[in-house]
Design a protein around this motif. Structure first.
Motif, short mmCIF file in Angstrom:
data_model
loop_
_atom_site.label_atom_id
_atom_site.label_comp_id
_atom_site.label_asym_id
_atom_site.label_seq_id
_atom_site.Cartn_x
_atom_site.Cartn_y
_atom_site.Cartn_z
N HIS A 177 9.88 -17.08 5.46
CA HIS A 177 11.00 -15.95 5.46
C HIS A 177 11.36 -15.56 4.08
CE1 HIS A 177 13.98 -18.53 4.43
NE2 HIS A 177 13.51 -19.77 5.46
N ASN A 178 11.79 -15.07 3.76
CA ASN A 178 12.07 -14.58 2.44
C ASN A 178 13.06 -15.28 1.91
OD1 ASN A 178 10.75 -11.50 2.38
ND2 ASN A 178 12.65 -10.69 3.09
N GLY A 179 12.77 -16.09 0.10
CA GLY A 179 13.40 -17.04 0.25
C GLY A 179 12.99 -18.15 0.32
N LYS A 223 7.64 -18.86 -1.73
CA LYS A 223 6.39 -17.74 -0.97
C LYS A 223 5.62 -17.15 -2.51
CE LYS A 223 6.09 -14.69 2.32
NZ LYS A 223 8.30 -14.78 2.24
N SER A 224 6.60 -16.38 -2.97
CA SER A 224 6.49 -15.74 -3.75
C SER A 224 6.01 -15.92 -5.13
CB SER A 224 7.33 -14.68 -4.21
OG SER A 224 7.60 -13.36 -3.48
N GLN A 284 1.34 -6.73 -3.70
CA GLN A 284 1.80 -5.73 -2.68
C GLN A 284 1.34 -4.25 -2.42
OE1 GLN A 284 6.61 -5.43 -2.75
NE2 GLN A 284 6.40 -6.54 -0.01
N GLU A 333 1.43 -10.38 0.14
CA GLU A 333 1.54 -9.38 0.60
C GLU A 333 1.37 -8.42 0.47
OE1 GLU A 333 3.86 -10.46 2.88
OE2 GLU A 333 5.99 -11.66 2.14
N SER A 335 1.65 -5.74 3.70
CA SER A 335 3.09 -5.30 4.59
C SER A 335 4.01 -3.92 3.68
CB SER A 335 4.29 -6.49 3.12
OG SER A 335 4.10 -6.09 1.77
N HIS A 349 4.52 -13.11 5.47
CA HIS A 349 5.22 -13.28 6.45
C HIS A 349 5.01 -12.82 7.44
CE1 HIS A 349 6.51 -9.11 4.95
NE2 HIS A 349 6.90 -8.93 6.91
#
Length: 279
Positions: A41-43, A46-47, A88, A166, A169, A199
């Motif tokens: 999930h965000n946070g 991953k990034s 992305q 991503e 996305s 995600h």
């Protein structure tokens, strides 16, 4: 024995302005020719991990090796020759006025001779099914077509590894399917090592192996089959289980004897059609 192309050992990373670690004691290997999906999930980290693999961050602790080179400042450009990145938003990658000019841009910067450059541009566009659009302006293409051009621009440079950050996305379902099928073909036919950071568990279901990140740590890893058995855990982690997986489980619970649990809707429909035909 499988050949390691990336080795991450005990890696932690902390941004200067934050108390918490974005990555904490992460360790895993990536093997030549595999498709690895990294989900969270965000946070989840991953990034941060994507930027580290591209040499934009260095570990606060631990070691990273890519293509046989340690991730240190002196090796960054050597590493970027080994690993190509698709972002992305494809519009952020376009610099050429036509599709072929855009794919040629990286080759020109690398000093590839004109005759060889022409061959590599056409070959890379052919691999992603975009040769009919050589003289089109990239910004007039559909989302899926834009990402396929972006992928062509990366593979024209002949990296050993492609990292998709991503990359699906922002696409509609058709564009997403175009890109995923293109990646699978390159992985299977060209032996390209693929890392997709996403995600979207439906995209991850096409991979050979899945790593789940949570709060900067490696939560679990395994085949898509194994990961999707953790459906309630995944939901608790903020990850939506693909519709086909949920429907397969509901149909099985209702007494329908499917051949197996399906990860995409096309396979599920084929199985249902076969069951109906046999009856």
């Amino acid at each position: 024995m499988k050949e390691k192309v990336i080795s991450i050992k005990g890696v932690s990373f902390q941004y200067p302005d934050q108390e918490a670690f974005a990555l904490r004691n992460v360790s895993f290997d990536v093997y030549k020719g595999e498709w690895l999906a990294i989900v969270g999930h965000n946070g989840s980290g991953k990034s941060t991990l994507a930027k580290m693999l591209n040499g934009l961050h260095y570990p606060s602790e631990g070691t990273v090796s890519i293509g046989g080179y340690a991730l240190i400042e002196e090796n960054v450009w050597l590493i970027r020759e080994k690993l190509g990145m698709v972002f992305q938003n494809p519009d952020n990658q376009f610099v050429g006025t036509t599709v072929q000019d855009d794919v040629a841009f990286g080759l020109e910067n690398n000093g590839v001779e004109h005759s060889a450059m022409q061959e590599r541009v056409f070959a890379s566009l052919e691999k992603v099914g975009m040769t009919a659009f050589l003289n089109q302006e990239p910004h007039h293409l559909s989302g899926g077509q834009k990402q396929r051009v972006a992928i062509a621009g990366v593979i024209a440079l002949r990296p050993d590894i492609v990292l998709l950050d991503e990359a699906t996305s922002m696409l509609d379902p058709l564009g997403r399917e175009e890109v995923i099928n293109t990646v699978r073909e390159l992985n299977e036919n060209e032996g390209l090592t693929v890392i997709s950071i996403t995600h979207d568990l439906e995209e991850a279901s096409r991979a050979d192996r899945v790593i789940v990140l949570n709060e900067g740590m490696l939560y679990t890893e395994g085949t898509p089959e194994r990961i999707f058995q953790l459906d309630r855990e995944l939901l608790n982690l903020g990850l939506g289980v693909p519709f086909a997986v949920q429907m397969s489980q509901l149909l099985t619970d209702a007494g329908l004897q499917l051949s197996r649990r399906h990860f995409n809707e096309e396979e599920l429909v084929k199985d249902l059609w076969t069951l109906n035909f046999e009856k």
